[in-house]
Structures are given as structure tokens and as C-alpha cells.
Design a protein around this motif. Structure first.
Motif, mmCIF file in Angstrom:
data_model
loop_
_atom_site.group_PDB
_atom_site.id
_atom_site.type_symbol
_atom_site.label_atom_id
_atom_site.label_comp_id
_atom_site.label_asym_id
_atom_site.label_seq_id
_atom_site.Cartn_x
_atom_site.Cartn_y
_atom_site.Cartn_z
ATOM 1 N N GLU A 1 -21.818 -38.404 4.842
ATOM 2 C CA GLU A 1 -21.517 -37.026 4.450
ATOM 3 C C GLU A 1 -20.730 -37.048 3.144
ATOM 4 O O GLU A 1 -20.075 -38.041 2.803
ATOM 5 C CB GLU A 1 -20.760 -36.285 5.529
ATOM 6 C CG GLU A 1 -19.421 -36.850 5.917
ATOM 7 C CD GLU A 1 -18.745 -35.985 6.978
ATOM 8 O OE1 GLU A 1 -18.358 -34.858 6.619
ATOM 9 O OE2 GLU A 1 -18.624 -36.438 8.113
ATOM 10 N N THR B 1 -18.685 -34.383 0.037
ATOM 11 C CA THR B 1 -18.138 -33.083 -0.332
ATOM 12 C C THR B 1 -17.807 -33.115 -1.811
ATOM 13 O O THR B 1 -17.741 -34.190 -2.425
ATOM 14 C CB THR B 1 -16.873 -32.752 0.489
ATOM 15 O OG1 THR B 1 -16.492 -31.389 0.258
ATOM 16 C CG2 THR B 1 -15.708 -33.647 0.094
ATOM 17 N N LYS C 1 -10.169 -32.677 0.881
ATOM 18 C CA LYS C 1 -11.036 -31.728 1.585
ATOM 19 C C LYS C 1 -11.814 -32.445 2.694
ATOM 20 O O LYS C 1 -12.080 -31.891 3.762
ATOM 21 C CB LYS C 1 -12.013 -31.084 0.597
ATOM 22 C CG LYS C 1 -12.916 -30.033 1.239
ATOM 23 C CD LYS C 1 -14.011 -29.580 0.290
ATOM 24 C CE LYS C 1 -13.517 -28.648 -0.774
ATOM 25 N NZ LYS C 1 -14.635 -28.064 -1.580
ATOM 26 N N LEU C 2 -12.164 -33.702 2.459
ATOM 27 C CA LEU C 2 -13.001 -34.451 3.385
ATOM 28 C C LEU C 2 -12.203 -35.120 4.510
ATOM 29 O O LEU C 2 -12.612 -35.101 5.680
ATOM 30 C CB LEU C 2 -13.767 -35.523 2.596
ATOM 31 C CG LEU C 2 -14.768 -36.377 3.370
ATOM 32 C CD1 LEU C 2 -15.939 -35.530 3.834
ATOM 33 C CD2 LEU C 2 -15.267 -37.514 2.482
ATOM 34 N N LYS D 1 -10.955 -34.029 8.426
ATOM 35 C CA LYS D 1 -11.908 -34.060 9.548
ATOM 36 C C LYS D 1 -11.714 -35.321 10.374
ATOM 37 O O LYS D 1 -11.886 -35.315 11.602
ATOM 38 C CB LYS D 1 -13.330 -33.999 9.000
ATOM 39 C CG LYS D 1 -14.413 -34.110 10.070
ATOM 40 C CD LYS D 1 -15.795 -34.018 9.459
ATOM 41 C CE LYS D 1 -16.866 -34.172 10.548
ATOM 42 N NZ LYS D 1 -18.231 -34.078 9.981
ATOM 43 N N TYR D 2 -11.354 -36.420 9.711
ATOM 44 C CA TYR D 2 -11.187 -37.702 10.391
ATOM 45 C C TYR D 2 -9.736 -37.967 10.786
ATOM 46 O O TYR D 2 -9.469 -38.792 11.652
ATOM 47 C CB TYR D 2 -11.701 -38.831 9.493
ATOM 48 C CG TYR D 2 -13.166 -38.687 9.162
ATOM 49 C CD1 TYR D 2 -14.143 -39.146 10.054
ATOM 50 C CD2 TYR D 2 -13.580 -38.062 7.991
ATOM 51 C CE1 TYR D 2 -15.486 -38.996 9.771
ATOM 52 C CE2 TYR D 2 -14.921 -37.912 7.696
ATOM 53 C CZ TYR D 2 -15.880 -38.375 8.588
ATOM 54 O OH TYR D 2 -17.220 -38.220 8.317
ATOM 55 N N PRO E 1 -7.121 -35.379 11.675
ATOM 56 C CA PRO E 1 -6.586 -34.016 11.872
ATOM 57 C C PRO E 1 -5.103 -34.036 12.229
ATOM 58 O O PRO E 1 -4.610 -34.986 12.854
ATOM 59 C CB PRO E 1 -7.439 -33.483 13.037
ATOM 60 C CG PRO E 1 -7.852 -34.711 13.794
ATOM 61 C CD PRO E 1 -8.055 -35.778 12.762
#
Length: 529
Positions: free
Chosen positions: A432, A434, A451-452, A455-456, A458
Motif C-alpha cells: 500500500e 500514500t 499519514k501511513l 495504521k500500523y 495506532p
């Protein structure tokens, strides 16, 4: 009983006249509160009536109760040929709401003739009339004898007459000013020794730093009997600045045994210095005595080894007395003592028998030979030390790969270039990516990376991380545009600040290295909580 000296702070008036310093009304109020909490005795707030900002400041300060400090309003003697009761400056001082008035008058005959364009007698009346008028309306009157030392050297009899005029009119303190900042210390001593025989009122010192003698001249005056010292936080002031209270205060208290602030407040001195720097939006001067980052920084292996045995070997005071701390620097000049003390400071379990110790030292020296610098990048240093052990696993091992691309475009419709950064990660075969826009390639990379990653990772506070400072230094200038560069980044999350470093022939790659270290360091801190 210990001798006592009054601390008169003029950061908000004389300090604000420094180049690049521009305090708002709110800044001035916040600094005044901080100075009061620190324990200064006088806060010179500005010149009421001279500009709207100072008018507003004194208006707002009417609603604020200072716990210890006295607020002083600054002004000049009445104008030549004008009645004191008709002078707008005198009226502004009285209506300011401040309990203390500080006025300056001319003591140098050159200024009387050239600047005021009046007579010597009229100048004496201007001083006398102004002090007497303010004595009737203010709690306290401080008289600043402007250009006193230059005036005394030019015409000693007249300079003394100006002091006597202020004294006889009732001035509470006569402040001798080295306004041009060029008087030498032995001259200060000689002139004050003569002046003391002629005046009976308490006297103070107001020194400027044009010959870098403001602190020395202030201390000399105090040793000669001055009971009030004027200065500014961090030495701010016009031209080369004023006497630096951040040096004068600890010297008075710790070296001369002169009371001026409490021990508890002295330990807040570094915080005060940095607070004012922040509101002035100026960088902290790291080599400032007592409170600078480098004031108790030790780099040479011999020094570090000696410090470990006794701090007296290379430190003139205990750093904690002024709110500072000892820093052990790790560089290509380092020995094992540096590494061990730094590890202890960072909470890393490392002893002289640890097998990784020699490897860490070797790695540091290799990297510094390549151009890395860890003195301002303690975040990268801690990560390097942790990576040398077997128990640490980088958070970025989560990813099978992490790539980036940066494009910078200059468009006709936009006067400034814009940058776009794309970051791609692969985890377990899943890819993925961004992208983010920034006002430069490094800013765009920073935004895309942060920004990325949440997600990994949190709840780790990555969204709070901000790039606070960014420095690039060319290391091999002879190679021109192919030169190797070092990038130092300072990051913060609102509570802590940390530095990281990267080195490459490509400035984007060097920046990327420092950015990745910055993010990993933040995640490491979050994991330890």
C-alpha cells in the motif's frame, strides 16, 4: 546578613529593541508573569505613550497583580523649554498605573548640545523638574543617567552635576548607564570610585554589550557598591545587546555570595531563558554560560573519564543549580567512558564488560568519519546503541520494504514550488502507498510517512510529532553539487524534543534517514511508557 542586589529586568523595553525581537502585547504579559514568578524585583514594561502596544500593555497590566516584582514605566525627562506639567511624556508615566517611574536624562554634554539642542543649565532643570514631579505622583523614581561613563570622561564635573540634580530632587536610585557599551572594566571601576565620594543616594548599573563587557562591567559596579543591576533575559538589546541577567544572577549568587533570587528560583533560570527565547521566536544559544545546552557538555574522553570520578574536575558549578544538566557527548573523540555514561543517562543496560561496547564505539567513530554527528542527534545515538544489542528489534522490521519517491514542481500559476512525496510499504505481501503535498520535499515526506504509519502503530501519538528545526550542512564542498551533506532534524510532540541525523550525497536521502529515525524514536518512547 548577605549583601543584597536588586534585579531590574528591562527585557520588555530595552530587550525588545533588539533586531529580530518583536513581542506582542500578550507576549509581554506572559513574560512579565514569568519574570515575577522567577523573582526579579523590577520589570520595566515599556514606554507608555510612545506606541500603541505599550499603552495597551500597561492598560492590561492594571488587571494583573504581581506577587513580588514592581512594574516600572520608562520615559525621558521633560522636553526643553516646556513646563513639566505640560509634558505629555510625564503625564503618560503618571497615568500608566505603574508604581515605579524610570526616566533617563542626558549626562554627556555632547548630547545636550547635539541631541537636545539646549543649554547645560536647562538640562539640569529638566532632570530636577522631572524627578521632583514624579516623586509627587509615583511610589518610586529611578533615574537612568544615560551615557554616564562617556559623559564623565568628556566632562566629569558636568556629569556629576546631573547626578546631583536627580539626587537632590529625590530620585530613589541613580543608575549609571554605559549606553554605548564601549567602556572598559577598569574605567568603570575608576569612575565609580570617584562618583561614590560625591553622591549619597543608592546607585545602580545599566551596561550594554558592544565591547562584550556588559556582564563584567555590571559585576564590577556591584563590587563597587551598586545595589541595583539592569539587564535582560539572554542579553537581548539594541545593537549587541544588554547585560545578560542569565549570567549575572548565578554569578552573583553562586560566586559572590550576593542574595538576589531564591535557590528554588535559581533552579528555574534555564526554563526562564528558553521561555523568553520561544516567545521571541529565536533559537536557544547553546553556548550561553550556565544555561546553554553546551554549558556542561563533555566530549573529550579524558574529560568524560575525569567527570565520572568527580564533577569538580571540569565543571565550575553543579548544573542543576541553574536548572541545567550534564551532557556526555559521543563523537569520534569519545572513549568507552563516554559510551557508558551516555548509556546510563539513557537507561540502556551497558557495562564495561558488555560485548557490544567496543562495537558501539567503533560504529560511532566510523559514522562520524563519514560525516554523521551525534552531538545534536541524541535520538539517533540512542537507536544506534540499542540496535547494537540483541534484544532490540526495530519497529520498521514490521515492513518487508519501505520505499519513497519525491517530485518537486514549479507551476506558472503558483509563485512557489510544490512537492509531492509518495511512500510505499509492503507487509506480508500486501503493498500500500500514500502521498502528501508539502512546502518542500522534506515536509512532503514527513507528512506522507506520518499519514501511513498510524495504521500500523495506532495510539502512539505520531499525529502530534512536528518537525521543529531542519539544518543542512555541506561536508565535502570541493565536490560541488555532488557533495555529501549532513541533515540534522529536531522533532517534538509538544512535551519532548529530540534530534536525529542522516548523511548522504543526496539531501533527500539524508533527510529520509533522519525522518525515519525521528519516527522510530517517538515509537520507542511510546513503547517505554
Amino acid at each position: 546578613m548577605k549583601p543584597f542586589v536588586q534585579i531590574y529586568d528591562t527585557t520588555l523595553r530595552d530587550g525588545a529593541q533588539a533586531e529580530d525581537v518583536n513581542f506582542s502585547v500578550e507576549d509581554k504579559i506572559r513574560i512579565a508573569r514569568k519574570l515575577d514568578q522567577f523573582g526579579v524585583h523590577y520589570i520595566e514594561g515599556g514606554w507608555p505613550g510612545s506606541n500603541p502596544r505599550d499603552v495597551e500593555f500597561f492598560k492590561e497590566m492594571r488587571r494583573i497583580t504581581l506577587r513580588k516584582a514592581k512594574l516600572a514605566a520608562f520615559g525621558a525627562t521633560r522636553r526643553a523649554g516646556l513646563k513639566v506639567t505640560d509634558d505629555a511624556s510625564m503625564k503618560a508615566l503618571v497615568s500608566s498605573g505603574a508604581p515605579v517611574a524610570t526616566i533617563f536624562g542626558k549626562t554627556w554634554d555632547l548630547h545636550v548640545f547635539k541631541a537636545l539642542r539646549t543649554t547645560l543649565d536647562e538640562n539640569l532643570k529638566m532632570i530636577s523638574d522631572s524627578v521632583a514631579f514624579l516623586r509627587k505622583h509615583m511610589d518610586e523614581v529611578v533615574y537612568d543617567a544615560e551615557h554616564f561613563f562617556d559623559g564623565y570622561k568628556a566632562n566629569p564635573d558636568y556629569a556629576l552635576q546631573t547626578l546631583l540634580a536627580a539626587e537632590q530632587a529625590g530620585a530613589h536610585c541613580l543608575v549609571l548607564c554605559d549606553t554605548n557599551g564601549g567602556t572598559l572594566t577598569h574605567e568603570i571601576e575608576e569612575i565609580i570610585s570617584r562618583v561614590r565620594r560625591r553622591i549619597t543616594a543608592p546607585f545602580g548599573i545599566h551596561a550594554h554589550n558592544d565591547a562584550e563587557l556588559a556582564v563584567a562591567n555590571s559585576l564590577t559596579a556591584i563590587r563597587m557598591g551598586a545595589v541595583q543591576v539592569h539587564g535582560t533575559v539572554n542579553g537581548y538589546g539594541e545593537r549587541c545587546g544588554n547585560a545578560n541577567l542569565c549570567t549575572i544572577i548565578p554569578t552573583l549568587k553562586l560566586k559572590l555570595g550576593i542574595d538576589c533570587v531564591s535557590d528554588r528560583n535559581l533552579a528555574k533560570l534555564r526554563d526562564l531563558s528558553r521561555y523568553v527565547d520561544e516567545l521571541a521566536n529565536l533559537p536557544h544559544r547553546k553556548r550561553q554560560p550556565y544555561i546553554g545546552d553546551s554549558a556542561f557538555a563533555h566530549k573529550g574522553g579524558v574529560h568524560v573519564d575525569a567527570i565520572a570520578k568527580s564533577s569538580l574536575t571540569y565543571e565550575h558549578i553543579t548544573p542543576e543549580l541553574v536548572g541545567n544538566r550534564r551532557r556526555i557527548l559521543v563523537s569520534d573523540m569519545a572513549g568507552k567512558s563516554n559510551i557508558l555514561q551516555k548509556a546510563a543517562e539513557l537507561g540502556i543496560p551497558l557495562t564495561k564488560d558488555s560485548p557490544e561496547l567496543a562495537g558501539i564505539l567503533r560504529k560511532v567513530k566510523e559514522l562520524e568519519n563519514e560525516g554523521y554527528e551525534f552531538e545534536g542527534a541524541e535520538g539517533s545515538l540512542e537507536l544506534l546503541m540499542l540496535r547494537a544489542g540483541h534484544s532490540y528489534e526495530s519497529v520498521f522490521n514490521t515492513f518487508d520494504r519501505i520505499d519513497y519517491r519525491v517530485l518537486t514542481e514549479k507551476r506558472k500559476v503558483d509563485p512557489h514550488p510544490v512537492s509531492e512525496a509518495t511512500v510505499t510499504v509492503e507487509v506480508g505481501g500486501n503493498v500500500e502507498h500514500t502521498a502528501a503535498w508539502g512546502n518542500g520535499p522534506v515536509n512532503a515526506l514527513d507528512k506522507a510517512l506520518r499519514k501511513l504509519l498510524p495504521k500500523y502503530f495506532p495510539g502512539k501519538g505520531l499525529e502530534k510529532v512536528r518537525l521543529l528545526d531542519y539544518k543542512v550542512r555541506v561536508l565535502t564542498a570541493a565536490e560541488g553539487t555532488a557533495a555529501r551533506v549532513r541533515v540534522l532534524i529536531e522533532s517534538g510532540d509538544g512535551r519532548n524534543r529530540w534530534g536525529t541525523v542522516g548523511v548522504s550525497e543526496n539531501v533527500i536521502e539524508a533527510s529520509w534517514q533522519a525522518l525515519v529515525d525521528s519516527i522510530e524514536y517517538k515509537l520507542l518512547r511510546a513503547k517505554k511508557k
